[in-house]
Design an enzyme around this catalytic site. Structure first.
Site, PDB file in Angstrom:
ATOM      1  N   SER A 107       0.851  -1.183   0.000  1.00  0.00           N
ATOM      2  CA  SER A 107       0.000   0.000   0.000  1.00  0.00           C
ATOM      3  C   SER A 107       0.887   1.233   0.000  1.00  0.00           C
ATOM      4  O   SER A 107       2.038   1.181   0.466  1.00  0.00           O
ATOM      5  CB  SER A 107      -0.883   0.009   1.254  1.00  0.00           C
ATOM      6  OG  SER A 107      -1.494   1.266   1.448  1.00  0.00           O
TER       7      SER A 107
ATOM      8  N   TYR B 261      -1.548  -0.850  10.481  1.00  0.00           N
ATOM      9  CA  TYR B 261      -1.635  -1.138   9.048  1.00  0.00           C
ATOM     10  C   TYR B 261      -0.395  -0.634   8.319  1.00  0.00           C
ATOM     11  O   TYR B 261       0.213  -1.361   7.526  1.00  0.00           O
ATOM     12  CB  TYR B 261      -2.893  -0.478   8.485  1.00  0.00           C
ATOM     13  CG  TYR B 261      -3.114  -0.723   7.010  1.00  0.00           C
ATOM     14  CD1 TYR B 261      -3.608  -1.941   6.562  1.00  0.00           C
ATOM     15  CD2 TYR B 261      -2.839   0.261   6.078  1.00  0.00           C
ATOM     16  CE1 TYR B 261      -3.826  -2.173   5.222  1.00  0.00           C
ATOM     17  CE2 TYR B 261      -3.050   0.047   4.727  1.00  0.00           C
ATOM     18  CZ  TYR B 261      -3.542  -1.175   4.301  1.00  0.00           C
ATOM     19  OH  TYR B 261      -3.742  -1.394   2.955  1.00  0.00           O
TER      20      TYR B 261
END
Length: 266
Positions: free
Chosen positions: A135, A148
């Site tokens: 990501s 995350y």
């Protein structure tokens, strides 16, 4: 290696990017095995694509080892692993519960360590590759997403250590770093974000991508195209790369944003 068709194993493949990779890979001649924790979405992907579904919780090292052994035995080879399974937890370091931290790291990072350890002997035999779906949160610090972001940053370096250590033996490892992508998980995030503000899903997507140069989220198929390119022969000399698929998000200089937008509190 046997004469069996090239085989790709995709984790987190029941929905979103993983399902889109399965669709593109099967359409371009790969034999594909899709895995995830929920049987129904996997069966739906299998019905659309012809991929073989195998239910597996990638957080369990023993089940991961059995999964890889099954793929190698049934398909005859394993040429590519697409590590796509991931979960999200919201919160800063102070706000993140230790159990949530452990769950995110176990799913997004440690599971890939176990997957790669199990798959590497087969990838070495095939001259294969790893493609990890990370990501842009691995590259730029997002707000309220400590677990995350850390897990995705660790995933980038895990893939790059594989690229460094095994390239001389024929294995490549690369990373795709998407920005906002229209997926089931992102749709839920848009509802959580937009609901209190009275925004529809489309309005919420428009709001979170206002500073993206392309001014829209990606479609899952656009990320899948990057994944399958990295997996294939056209990327045969691409190793250790971190490919952003983000519409130019990480290019933006925050200090120049006020020249383009009227920045004001909601």
């Amino acid at each position: 290696m046997s004469g069996a068709a090239r085989t790709m194993l995709i984790t987190g493949a029941g929905t979103g990017v993983g399902a889109a990779v399965a669709e593109r890979a099967t359409a371009t001649g790969w034999r594909v095995v899709v895995t995830g924790r929920r049987e129904a979405p996997l069966q739906a992907v299998a019905a659309r694509t012809g991929a073989r579904p195998v239910v597996c919780d990638v957080r369990d090292p023993a089940r991961v080892a059995a999964l890889v052994a099954d793929v190698a035995a049934v398909e005859g080879r394993l040429d590519c692993v697409v590590a796509n399974a991931g979960v999200m937890a919201v919160g800063s370091v102070l706000e993140t519960d230790p159990q949530a931290w452990d769950d995110v790291l176990a799913t997004n990072l440690t599971s890939v360590f176990h997957l790669v350890r199990a798959a590497l002997p087969h990838l070495l035999d095939a001259g294969g590759s790893l493609v990890a779906v990370s990501s842009i949160a691995a590259l730029r610090a997002p707000s309220e997403s400590a677990a995350y972001a850390v897990s995705k940053a660790g995933l980038v370096m895990l893939a790059q250590t594989v690229a460094r250590d095994f390239a001389g033996r024929g294995v490549r490892a690369n990373v795709v770093c998407p920005g906002w992508v229209r997926t089931e998980m992102a749709d839920e995030e848009m509802a959580e974000f937009g609901g209190p503000l009275g925004l529809s899903r489309e309005e919420a997507y428009a709001e979170v991508t206002r500073l993206v140069p392309q001014q829209r989220p990606a479609e899952a198929a656009e990320v899948a195209a990057a994944v399958t390119w990295l997996a294939g022969e056209d990327a045969s000399y691409v190793n250790g790369a971190c490919l952003t698929v983000d519409g130019g998000t990480v290019l933006v200089d925050p200090g120049t944003v006020p020249f383009d937008f009227a920045v004001r509190p909601r």
